[in-house]
Each structure stands twice: as C-alpha cells, then as structure tokens.
Design a protein around this motif. Structure first.
Motif, PDB file in Angstrom:
ATOM      1  N   TRP A   1      42.320  24.239 -12.131  1.00  0.00           N
ATOM      2  CA  TRP A   1      42.193  25.178 -11.028  1.00  0.00           C
ATOM      3  C   TRP A   1      43.179  26.312 -11.273  1.00  0.00           C
ATOM      4  O   TRP A   1      44.270  26.092 -11.789  1.00  0.00           O
ATOM      5  CB  TRP A   1      42.471  24.520  -9.679  1.00  0.00           C
ATOM      6  CG  TRP A   1      42.142  25.415  -8.530  1.00  0.00           C
ATOM      7  CD1 TRP A   1      40.921  25.608  -7.966  1.00  0.00           C
ATOM      8  CD2 TRP A   1      43.046  26.274  -7.827  1.00  0.00           C
ATOM      9  NE1 TRP A   1      41.011  26.533  -6.952  1.00  0.00           N
ATOM     10  CE2 TRP A   1      42.308  26.962  -6.853  1.00  0.00           C
ATOM     11  CE3 TRP A   1      44.412  26.535  -7.938  1.00  0.00           C
ATOM     12  CZ2 TRP A   1      42.876  27.888  -5.992  1.00  0.00           C
ATOM     13  CZ3 TRP A   1      44.985  27.459  -7.078  1.00  0.00           C
ATOM     14  CH2 TRP A   1      44.222  28.117  -6.121  1.00  0.00           C
TER      15      TRP A   1
ATOM     16  N   GLN B   1      35.581  27.397  -9.118  1.00  0.00           N
ATOM     17  CA  GLN B   1      36.378  26.521  -8.264  1.00  0.00           C
ATOM     18  C   GLN B   1      37.210  27.414  -7.347  1.00  0.00           C
ATOM     19  O   GLN B   1      37.807  28.389  -7.807  1.00  0.00           O
ATOM     20  CB  GLN B   1      37.324  25.670  -9.117  1.00  0.00           C
ATOM     21  CG  GLN B   1      36.638  24.863 -10.200  1.00  0.00           C
ATOM     22  CD  GLN B   1      36.284  23.463  -9.733  1.00  0.00           C
ATOM     23  OE1 GLN B   1      36.156  23.213  -8.537  1.00  0.00           O
ATOM     24  NE2 GLN B   1      36.136  22.557 -10.662  1.00  0.00           N
TER      25      GLN B   1
ATOM     26  N   ARG C   1      43.938  19.222 -11.347  1.00  0.00           N
ATOM     27  CA  ARG C   1      43.596  18.493 -10.138  1.00  0.00           C
ATOM     28  C   ARG C   1      43.040  17.138 -10.529  1.00  0.00           C
ATOM     29  O   ARG C   1      42.093  17.048 -11.315  1.00  0.00           O
ATOM     30  CB  ARG C   1      42.513  19.257  -9.367  1.00  0.00           C
ATOM     31  CG  ARG C   1      42.934  19.768  -8.019  1.00  0.00           C
ATOM     32  CD  ARG C   1      41.793  20.510  -7.364  1.00  0.00           C
ATOM     33  NE  ARG C   1      40.569  19.708  -7.276  1.00  0.00           N
ATOM     34  CZ  ARG C   1      39.407  20.181  -6.824  1.00  0.00           C
ATOM     35  NH1 ARG C   1      39.313  21.424  -6.453  1.00  0.00           N
ATOM     36  NH2 ARG C   1      38.357  19.404  -6.761  1.00  0.00           N
TER      37      ARG C   1
END
Length: 263
Positions: A66, A246, A51
């Motif tokens: 992620w 996350q 990301r």
C-alpha cells in the motif's frame, strides 16, 4: 498477490512465508480494519507499507503493498460494494475529479466530458464508514495503482500538438470477467521517482502520470518489464496497462458516521 509485491522491490523468488512472519512480528495493529489485532501493517518509509490481511481466513492471509500517495483524489461515489472474500475491504466505484460544488454547496452530478473519469479501488478502511454513502457523495481518497499488466512504455507519439502530450485515457474494468478495482490506463508520465526497498535493497519506481484533477501514482514490476523486453518508465514518455488500485479514506466522511463507526 506476489506479483503486486514485485512492484515495490520484492523479487519473484523472495521467501513469501518468511516475509509474512516478519510483518506479523514487526508490524503494528490496524484497528480500523481488525479490532482483534491479527491484521498488521509495516511501514517501509517513503509512503510505502506492507499490509498483512486475514480477510480470506486464518489459513490464507494476504500480503499486499500500500502506498500513501501525496495526492488526495476526489471521488463521487456510485457504489460501495462488499467483497465476499475480503470482508474488511470494500470496492469503491465512482467518478474521480467530479465537478466542484455550486453556490448552494451541492455537487452537480459527474458526467462524461466534464473532466471526471471512471474510477474504482479496493478501500482498505471501509469501517470508517458506518453506512454506504449516498450516490454522488464525494469522498477524498488516497490511492495508488499496482500493475497487473503493462502493455507499452514508449515515447508519446500520439500528441495532439508538437511538445504537448495527448490526454490520459482511463477506463474502469467492470465486466463480469474483469478483476475488481482495476483501471485500464494510457497516460503520459510526469515524473518517475526511484526508491529502495529497505528489506531487499532493490530499487523500484513510483510513476506519476497525468490525469484530470490530480496525478495518479502507479507502480510497475521491473521484472515484468525486463521479461517483456520493455523500456523502463521515464518522464515525458507514455505508459499503458491495467492497474489494481488500493486506497484509503482521507476526507469526506460525515462526522456523525465516524463517531458511530468508532463507538
């Protein structure tokens, strides 16, 4: 955040700037975060992606891993807090694995001892929520933890019975000096899957640990383990450390709110 990238097969000496340029060029937009199209995501396969976020400003973008965990976590919301340095994210705090709804369809409040446990994570798609959920509202989350520090990887010597692992101990680090979205975990490992980073060719591990309700997916830096002369994760052993989580929403969002959120 380079130490998080170590958890997914990027060595400490990798060219960070070159990797950011690669993700910016090859990645796809993330409209649920940034409608201007600056934020990007690059799918690396196996549920892993990178990301590229501009939450800290144009001059200071972040590059974060992620992972799309195969397990949907149920989290009873206690708070959804804005993050001043990352306005497109939010800090979700609550209890994972809350009691199931009763005959009336309502969720009883989660309490210690009922199989639920403290949970927190950085929520990367808070824009799917038009407003802060009511306390106790249950969201479904796909989340994974990335090691900030691993304190122990060893056989499970604390088993209550021979051949039976001691239950997981999970605590939310929510003090003023603690990093947000982190859990201190001491849990038995159920499975360890070896994957290869397609950009570096280096292997990394997806560690599944036992937790109430659903297993948790964790990632550790092989370089940290080697530096600390620690063992590699293996099923049947136990791992302890601090992990930054996350996550993204994958259910429990009221339909009306989604409609307003996406216009």
């Amino acid at each position: 955040m380079d130490f998080l990238l170590e958890c997914v097969g990027f060595p400490p000496d990798f060219d960070h700037d070159l990797l950011m340029e690669f993700v910016a060029e090859r990645g796809e937009p993330t409209p649920w975060r940034d409608r201007e199209g600056r934020d990007r995501r690059l799918d690396l396969g196996g549920g892993l992606e990178l990301r590229l976020d501009h939450g800290l400003g144009v001059e200071m973008p972040q590059l974060l891993p992620w992972f799309r965990s195969p397990y949907r976590m149920r989290v009873a919301t206690a708070a959804l807090e804005s993050l001043p340095h990352s306005p497109l994210d939010a800090l979700l705090v609550g209890r994972a694995n809350p009691p199931l709804p009763g005959p009336d369809g309502r969720h009883p409040p989660a309490r210690a001892g009922d199989g639920s446990y403290e949970f927190a994570c950085h929520l990367g798609d808070r824009r799917r929520l038009a407003s802060v959920p009511r306390p106790g509202h249950v969201l479904a989350i796909s989340a994974a933890g990335f090691a900030l520090d691993v304190t122990r990887v060893s056989p499970d010597v604390g088993a209550d019975e021979p051949g039976r692992a001691a239950p997981a101990r999970i605590q939310h680090l929510g003090g003023g000096d603690d990093p947000a979205g982190c859990l201190e975990i001491d849990a038995p490992m159920l499975a360890v899957t070896h994957l290869a980073n397609p950009l570096t060719g280096l292997e990394f591990d997806v560690v599944e640990v036992d937790a109430p309700g659903r297993p948790l997916s964790l990632f550790v830096s092989r370089w940290q383990l080697d530096q600390d002369d620690a063992a590699r994760p293996r099923p049947g052993w136990r791992i302890s450390g601090v992990f930054l989580f996350q996550g993204r929403l994958c259910g429990g969002v009221p339909r009306a709110r989604v409609g307003r959120s996406f216009g």
